[in-house]
Design a protein around this motif. Sequence first.
Motif, short mmCIF file in Angstrom:
data_model
loop_
_atom_site.label_atom_id
_atom_site.label_comp_id
_atom_site.label_asym_id
_atom_site.label_seq_id
_atom_site.Cartn_x
_atom_site.Cartn_y
_atom_site.Cartn_z
N ASP A 1 0.83 -1.21 0.00
CA ASP A 1 0.00 0.00 0.00
C ASP A 1 0.86 1.26 0.00
O ASP A 1 0.55 2.25 -0.68
CB ASP A 1 -0.94 0.00 1.20
CG ASP A 1 -2.17 -0.87 0.98
OD1 ASP A 1 -2.43 -1.23 -0.17
OD2 ASP A 1 -2.87 -1.18 1.97
N ILE A 2 1.94 1.26 0.77
CA ILE A 2 2.82 2.43 0.80
C ILE A 2 3.48 2.65 -0.56
O ILE A 2 3.66 3.79 -1.00
CB ILE A 2 3.86 2.28 1.92
CG1 ILE A 2 3.18 2.39 3.29
CG2 ILE A 2 4.96 3.36 1.80
CD1 ILE A 2 4.07 2.09 4.47
N GLU A 3 3.81 1.57 -1.24
CA GLU A 3 4.40 1.70 -2.57
C GLU A 3 3.43 2.35 -3.55
O GLU A 3 3.85 3.08 -4.46
CB GLU A 3 4.86 0.33 -3.07
CG GLU A 3 6.11 -0.17 -2.34
CD GLU A 3 6.53 -1.56 -2.75
OE1 GLU A 3 5.69 -2.28 -3.34
OE2 GLU A 3 7.69 -1.94 -2.47
N THR B 1 10.40 0.43 2.77
CA THR B 1 9.79 1.43 1.89
C THR B 1 10.59 2.72 1.80
O THR B 1 10.56 3.40 0.78
CB THR B 1 8.37 1.78 2.36
OG1 THR B 1 8.44 2.35 3.69
CG2 THR B 1 7.47 0.56 2.37
N GLY B 2 11.29 3.08 2.88
CA GLY B 2 11.99 4.36 2.92
C GLY B 2 11.10 5.51 3.34
O GLY B 2 11.50 6.68 3.22
N VAL C 1 6.10 10.56 2.06
CA VAL C 1 5.17 9.64 2.74
C VAL C 1 5.64 9.40 4.17
O VAL C 1 6.82 9.13 4.41
CB VAL C 1 5.07 8.29 2.00
CG1 VAL C 1 4.06 7.38 2.69
CG2 VAL C 1 4.68 8.51 0.54
N ILE C 2 4.72 9.50 5.12
CA ILE C 2 5.02 9.19 6.52
C ILE C 2 3.98 8.20 7.04
O ILE C 2 2.82 8.23 6.64
CB ILE C 2 5.06 10.45 7.41
CG1 ILE C 2 3.76 11.27 7.29
CG2 ILE C 2 6.27 11.29 7.07
CD1 ILE C 2 3.72 12.48 8.20
N MET C 3 4.40 7.33 7.94
CA MET C 3 3.54 6.28 8.47
C MET C 3 3.33 6.46 9.97
O MET C 3 4.28 6.65 10.72
CB MET C 3 4.15 4.90 8.20
CG MET C 3 3.27 3.74 8.62
SD MET C 3 4.04 2.13 8.25
CE MET C 3 5.29 2.05 9.56
N SER D 1 9.51 -0.82 12.16
CA SER D 1 10.84 -0.51 11.62
C SER D 1 11.08 -1.22 10.30
O SER D 1 11.67 -0.65 9.37
CB SER D 1 11.92 -0.90 12.62
OG SER D 1 11.81 -0.14 13.82
N GLU D 2 10.62 -2.46 10.20
CA GLU D 2 10.81 -3.23 8.97
C GLU D 2 10.06 -2.57 7.81
O GLU D 2 10.59 -2.47 6.69
CB GLU D 2 10.30 -4.66 9.16
CG GLU D 2 10.41 -5.55 7.94
CD GLU D 2 11.84 -5.81 7.49
OE1 GLU D 2 12.04 -6.14 6.31
OE2 GLU D 2 12.76 -5.68 8.32
#
Length: 269
Positions: free
Chosen positions: A111-113, A155-156, A124-126, A149-150
Amino acid sequence: MKLAVNYSVEAERLVRDSVIDIDYFKCPDFSNELIENAEKTNPCYIHFGLNAGDGQMDKVNWKNVKELREQSNTPYINVHAVAYAKDYPNTDIFSSSPSLVNRIVDAAVKDIEIVAEKVGIENVIMENIVCRGQGENTMQAIIDPAIISEIVDQTGCGLLLDTAHAQLTSKCLGYDVKEYISQFPVKQLKELHITGIQADEKGRLRDSMPMTKDDWELARWVMQRVKDGDWPEPWVVSLEYGGVGPKFEWRSDQDVLIEQVPMLCDLVK
């Protein structure tokens, strides 16, 4: 660092009357009209209701997201790291089996990608969410600092740290909140949310409440980590108290804002 507070009618009135001083209103993404009206009084930034991990990212109205971001000059697109129990049927919510962890991480990363393809991963921030434990709707793995963390490493993306979510999770699951937060990928900190947690009439803890002594102690500890250079400065620190709509407007007490916004300002500035 900038200081923000949840947009509410009460907060808007206090800013307009120069009773409180903030840099931004933090606004939800569901009303363009609300944002337009709020910006007549004070600059705004948008907090998006996007989730990473539930497979719904391809249904997002990206045109509207981009328009809201550009309209408000919001620097980051935020997502909430989620793993709902309904998406993992017949699985113990406390399970940490490698196969489950891999599924949860892969779902969030995918989803982040999608978001990264739209706006660039550097934007992008989570955000960490809440896990209350048995009988609730969140898998414990998604609030595990190692898993957070993973996802960040793969994703970066950056980290949006919500101290109330961490505090609530810690109280429900028996963690030491400072040890818990310290295991997060805090070197990637980009934004910080602070608010109080209190029990409702049934004893169930909830956030977006007035700050208590414990909440202020945690806020001071977090801000000291930033000021000591242990953690990078977030671009904004937001007091997530008050709001609009039935869920929030009843807890938008102007007296709380008058007292607690300046107190947080002292910590931040």
